[in-house]
Design a protein around this motif. Structure first.
Motif, PDB file in Angstrom:
ATOM      1  N   LEU A  83      20.083 -38.187   9.183  1.00  0.00           N
ATOM      2  CA  LEU A  83      21.049 -36.984   8.901  1.00  0.00           C
ATOM      3  C   LEU A  83      22.451 -37.600   9.013  1.00  0.00           C
ATOM      4  CD1 LEU A  83      19.177 -33.758   9.845  1.00  0.00           C
ATOM      5  CD2 LEU A  83      19.547 -34.847   7.694  1.00  0.00           C
ATOM      6  N   GLU A  84      23.183 -36.744   8.437  1.00  0.00           N
ATOM      7  CA  GLU A  84      24.743 -36.866   8.758  1.00  0.00           C
ATOM      8  C   GLU A  84      25.208 -36.270  10.126  1.00  0.00           C
ATOM      9  OE1 GLU A  84      24.340 -37.827   4.803  1.00  0.00           O
ATOM     10  OE2 GLU A  84      23.780 -36.142   5.814  1.00  0.00           O
ATOM     11  N   PRO A  85      26.058 -36.859  10.794  1.00  0.00           N
ATOM     12  CA  PRO A  85      26.375 -36.044  12.195  1.00  0.00           C
ATOM     13  C   PRO A  85      26.313 -34.650  12.167  1.00  0.00           C
ATOM     14  CG  PRO A  85      27.596 -38.304  11.805  1.00  0.00           C
ATOM     15  CD  PRO A  85      26.748 -38.145  10.524  1.00  0.00           C
ATOM     16  N   ARG A  92      21.260 -30.150  17.359  1.00  0.00           N
ATOM     17  CA  ARG A  92      21.074 -30.190  18.736  1.00  0.00           C
ATOM     18  C   ARG A  92      21.839 -29.321  19.506  1.00  0.00           C
ATOM     19  NH1 ARG A  92      17.060 -32.941  20.610  1.00  0.00           N
ATOM     20  NH2 ARG A  92      18.175 -33.582  22.234  1.00  0.00           N
ATOM     21  N   ASN A  93      22.782 -28.806  18.930  1.00  0.00           N
ATOM     22  CA  ASN A  93      23.629 -27.840  19.798  1.00  0.00           C
ATOM     23  C   ASN A  93      23.828 -26.322  19.510  1.00  0.00           C
ATOM     24  OD1 ASN A  93      25.191 -29.803  21.682  1.00  0.00           O
ATOM     25  ND2 ASN A  93      25.357 -30.735  19.250  1.00  0.00           N
ATOM     26  N   VAL A  94      23.515 -26.053  18.207  1.00  0.00           N
ATOM     27  CA  VAL A  94      23.726 -24.510  17.635  1.00  0.00           C
ATOM     28  C   VAL A  94      22.252 -23.886  17.691  1.00  0.00           C
ATOM     29  CG1 VAL A  94      24.358 -22.994  15.782  1.00  0.00           C
ATOM     30  CG2 VAL A  94      25.526 -25.212  16.340  1.00  0.00           C
ATOM     31  N   THR A  95      21.126 -24.341  16.991  1.00  0.00           N
ATOM     32  CA  THR A  95      19.982 -23.746  16.785  1.00  0.00           C
ATOM     33  C   THR A  95      18.787 -24.705  16.722  1.00  0.00           C
ATOM     34  OG1 THR A  95      18.528 -22.255  15.119  1.00  0.00           O
ATOM     35  CG2 THR A  95      20.355 -23.873  14.344  1.00  0.00           C
ATOM     36  N   SER A  96      17.535 -24.320  17.196  1.00  0.00           N
ATOM     37  CA  SER A  96      16.703 -25.200  17.220  1.00  0.00           C
ATOM     38  C   SER A  96      15.565 -24.444  16.386  1.00  0.00           C
ATOM     39  CB  SER A  96      15.811 -25.150  18.444  1.00  0.00           C
ATOM     40  OG  SER A  96      15.478 -23.728  19.122  1.00  0.00           O
ATOM     41  N   ASN A  97      15.957 -23.391  15.558  1.00  0.00           N
ATOM     42  CA  ASN A  97      15.261 -22.817  14.449  1.00  0.00           C
ATOM     43  C   ASN A  97      15.318 -23.322  12.960  1.00  0.00           C
ATOM     44  OD1 ASN A  97      14.841 -20.443  12.404  1.00  0.00           O
ATOM     45  ND2 ASN A  97      13.663 -19.945  14.114  1.00  0.00           N
ATOM     46  N   TYR A  98      14.620 -23.679  12.481  1.00  0.00           N
ATOM     47  CA  TYR A  98      14.751 -24.482  11.115  1.00  0.00           C
ATOM     48  C   TYR A  98      15.205 -23.414  10.129  1.00  0.00           C
ATOM     49  CZ  TYR A  98      13.319 -26.569   6.571  1.00  0.00           C
ATOM     50  OH  TYR A  98      13.625 -26.838   5.325  1.00  0.00           O
ATOM     51  N   CYS A 173      43.709 -31.771   0.027  1.00  0.00           N
ATOM     52  CA  CYS A 173      43.395 -33.038   0.183  1.00  0.00           C
ATOM     53  C   CYS A 173      42.729 -33.102   1.570  1.00  0.00           C
ATOM     54  CB  CYS A 173      44.793 -33.825   0.418  1.00  0.00           C
ATOM     55  SG  CYS A 173      45.545 -34.292  -1.143  1.00  0.00           S
ATOM     56  N   LEU A 174      43.041 -32.257   2.597  1.00  0.00           N
ATOM     57  CA  LEU A 174      42.292 -32.179   3.937  1.00  0.00           C
ATOM     58  C   LEU A 174      40.775 -31.683   3.673  1.00  0.00           C
ATOM     59  CD1 LEU A 174      42.245 -32.194   6.863  1.00  0.00           C
ATOM     60  CD2 LEU A 174      42.804 -29.811   6.825  1.00  0.00           C
ATOM     61  N   LEU A 175      40.585 -30.938   2.808  1.00  0.00           N
ATOM     62  CA  LEU A 175      39.354 -30.422   2.448  1.00  0.00           C
ATOM     63  C   LEU A 175      38.622 -31.597   1.550  1.00  0.00           C
ATOM     64  CD1 LEU A 175      39.484 -26.663   1.391  1.00  0.00           C
ATOM     65  CD2 LEU A 175      38.568 -27.620   3.454  1.00  0.00           C
ATOM     66  N   ILE A 176      39.081 -32.328   0.987  1.00  0.00           N
ATOM     67  CA  ILE A 176      38.549 -33.210   0.084  1.00  0.00           C
ATOM     68  C   ILE A 176      38.059 -34.329   1.137  1.00  0.00           C
ATOM     69  CG2 ILE A 176      38.736 -35.212  -1.432  1.00  0.00           C
ATOM     70  CD1 ILE A 176      40.739 -32.983  -3.116  1.00  0.00           C
ATOM     71  N   PHE A 177      38.869 -34.831   2.035  1.00  0.00           N
ATOM     72  CA  PHE A 177      38.675 -35.757   2.996  1.00  0.00           C
ATOM     73  C   PHE A 177      37.517 -35.210   4.033  1.00  0.00           C
ATOM     74  CE2 PHE A 177      39.106 -36.931   7.530  1.00  0.00           C
ATOM     75  CZ  PHE A 177      39.173 -38.351   7.412  1.00  0.00           C
ATOM     76  N   CYS A 178      37.578 -34.051   4.397  1.00  0.00           N
ATOM     77  CA  CYS A 178      36.425 -33.594   5.119  1.00  0.00           C
ATOM     78  C   CYS A 178      35.063 -33.500   4.536  1.00  0.00           C
ATOM     79  CB  CYS A 178      36.767 -32.154   5.680  1.00  0.00           C
ATOM     80  SG  CYS A 178      38.148 -31.717   6.781  1.00  0.00           S
ATOM     81  N   SER A 179      34.894 -33.339   2.942  1.00  0.00           N
ATOM     82  CA  SER A 179      33.661 -33.327   2.538  1.00  0.00           C
ATOM     83  C   SER A 179      32.924 -34.762   2.590  1.00  0.00           C
ATOM     84  CB  SER A 179      34.084 -33.008   1.017  1.00  0.00           C
ATOM     85  OG  SER A 179      34.801 -34.051   0.492  1.00  0.00           O
ATOM     86  N   PHE A 180      33.668 -35.758   2.918  1.00  0.00           N
ATOM     87  CA  PHE A 180      33.085 -37.068   3.141  1.00  0.00           C
ATOM     88  C   PHE A 180      32.105 -37.070   3.967  1.00  0.00           C
ATOM     89  CE2 PHE A 180      33.373 -41.219   5.271  1.00  0.00           C
ATOM     90  CZ  PHE A 180      32.888 -42.120   4.126  1.00  0.00           C
ATOM     91  N   PHE A 181      32.336 -36.304   4.991  1.00  0.00           N
ATOM     92  CA  PHE A 181      31.386 -36.341   6.143  1.00  0.00           C
ATOM     93  C   PHE A 181      30.138 -35.460   6.071  1.00  0.00           C
ATOM     94  CE2 PHE A 181      35.646 -36.941   7.869  1.00  0.00           C
ATOM     95  CZ  PHE A 181      35.486 -38.412   8.510  1.00  0.00           C
ATOM     96  N   PHE A 182      29.657 -34.901   5.026  1.00  0.00           N
ATOM     97  CA  PHE A 182      28.868 -33.974   4.727  1.00  0.00           C
ATOM     98  C   PHE A 182      27.482 -34.661   3.723  1.00  0.00           C
ATOM     99  CE2 PHE A 182      31.984 -31.210   6.140  1.00  0.00           C
ATOM    100  CZ  PHE A 182      31.098 -30.228   6.823  1.00  0.00           C
ATOM    101  N   HIS A 183      27.789 -35.768   3.245  1.00  0.00           N
ATOM    102  CA  HIS A 183      26.611 -36.681   2.812  1.00  0.00           C
ATOM    103  C   HIS A 183      26.990 -37.933   2.461  1.00  0.00           C
ATOM    104  CE1 HIS A 183      23.482 -37.616  -0.085  1.00  0.00           C
ATOM    105  NE2 HIS A 183      22.737 -36.735   0.752  1.00  0.00           N
ATOM    106  N   LYS A 184      26.268 -38.795   2.581  1.00  0.00           N
ATOM    107  CA  LYS A 184      26.493 -40.306   2.228  1.00  0.00           C
ATOM    108  C   LYS A 184      26.921 -40.505   0.990  1.00  0.00           C
ATOM    109  CE  LYS A 184      22.827 -41.802   5.630  1.00  0.00           C
ATOM    110  NZ  LYS A 184      22.237 -40.380   5.674  1.00  0.00           N
TER     111      LYS A 184
END
Length: 379
Positions: A83-85, A92-98, A173-184
């Motif tokens: 999984l992406e970070p 690990r930090n927000v929820t343990s419920n699937y 441009c900021l949002l497009i850059f951020c999208s990079f981190f949500f999938h390989k």
């Protein structure tokens, strides 16, 4: 790991899907004449709730259970398989419920997608109906669709800026850059935006179709050479867990049975039929559409073209699936705009019927297969 794909919960997905078809009869009959007779906010709220429920409780997708197994493994061991970070951090930090985790991820996908539809001025019920007909099979499958939603939400500020063009451009441009981190695979989606400033004319389309067989052969030979010599590698687990459609398509490509061939035909026919229709209208008949619609059309055409180069080889079908999934969102915007602003025709009605087939096939076949073949009813 053995998964129990339950049959009865699929009925909930079937119910939600048919609830989302409430504008279908009027849109099918009247087309754009049906627009602007309702309250926008109410329709967005209804569709938003139904889509979020459909994605959160995505029982019809085998990936729902694959992700659940991965989620439990991370919760128990703390090890991140692939999984992406950002998704790992949520676990690990927000929820343990699937289900809560799915709700957070896919709520973001749905909300940003609907917000983009609103920003690009599609008619509410027509635009949302087209979104459901073409995209619901895809949106509930991959976590990476959140990256796609962020990408095109950001891109909408560039191709259709607000009053302050500079701020819109920077924010996009900021949002497009951020999208990079949500999938390989987002690097390819972002890189494909580079084709949007160009124009697609009749000559370009004709040339692209003429050289397609040659490029397909070259691509196949090149990819065979690369794979045979081990010059690239890929994570098998990421293929199978990250996208049930990838795994399923790989299986069906190797099968000669009627169900495998039928699935291929039904799944991809609406994509290519809609692309052919919009190419005819935008390029050859030169209908009047805004520049931002043309930009999204060029993106859709280019991505689908590249994806198709990988379709005819079993070892590269996973690349076909990855690329073709990138085309669905711009498809929805372009087709949605066309349905929202041009009179209903016979070919548009046929396309709507073609679009509904893959969803019905997927939902009812999943229920039938699990109930009759696998015997998992409800545990």
């Amino acid at each position: 790991m053995k998964y129990h794909y339950e049959a009865v919960p699929v009925l909930f997905n079937i119910l939600l899907f048919f609830l989302m078809l409430y504008p279908f009869p009027n849109v099918y009959r009247y087309g754009c004449e049906f627009r602007k007779r309702y309250t926008d906010i109410l329709d967005y709220a209804v569709y938003g709730v139904l889509l979020i429920l459909f994605c959160t409780f995505g029982y019809a997708d085998n990936d729902f259970y694959h992700y659940e197994g991965l989620f439990k493994r991370i919760c128990s061991t703390g090890l991140n398989v692939h999984l992406e970070p950002v998704y790992y951090w949520l676990i690990r930090n927000v929820t343990s419920n699937y289900l809560v985790w799915r709700f957070i991820v896919w709520s973001g996908t749905v909300i940003l997608s609907l917000w983009t539809i609103k920003r690009l001025k599609l008619d509410v019920r027509i635009g949302l109906l087209i979104f459901v007909l073409f995209y619901i099979n895809i949106i509930s499958v991959m976590r990476g669709n959140l990256g796609i939603a962020i990408l095109f939400f950001g891109f909408s500020f560039i191709i259709r800026p607000s009053h302050n063009r500079l701020l819109s451009f920077l924010f996009g441009c900021l949002l497009i850059f951020c999208s990079f981190f949500f999938h390989k695979s987002m690097l390819f989606s972002i890189a494909a935006l580079s084709v949007t400033p160009f124009y697609l004319n009749r000559k370009t389309v004709k040339i692209s179709l003429v050289i397609f067989p040659f490029l397909t052969v070259v691509t196949t030979l090149l990819l065979d050479y690369i794979i045979m010599n081990g010059l690239i590698g890929f994570d098998i687990a990421d293929m199978n867990i990250g996208s049930s459609m990838t795994g399923y398509a790989s299986d069906t490509m190797r099968q000669s049975n009627i169900f495998g061939k039928l699935n291929q035909m039904i799944t991809y026919m609406p994509v290519y039929a809609s692309l052919a229709l919009m190419t005819k209208k935008i390029v050859f008949e030169e209908i009047d559409v805004p520049r931002y619609i043309k930009a999204l059309f060029i993106y859709w055409y280019a991505i689908t073209y590249v994806a198709s180069l990988f379709f005819f080889q079993e070892t590269s079908v996973w690349l076909f699936i990855r690329f073709i999934m990138m085309s669905y969102f711009p498809l929805c915007i372009v087709v949605g705009y066309y349905y929202s602003n041009f009179k209903m025709t016979r070919e548009k009605r046929i396309l709507m019927l073609l679009a509904i087939l893959p969803i019905c096939y997927k939902l009812f076949y999943a229920f039938y297969k699990r109930l009759v073949w696998e015997g998992y009813v409800f545990f």
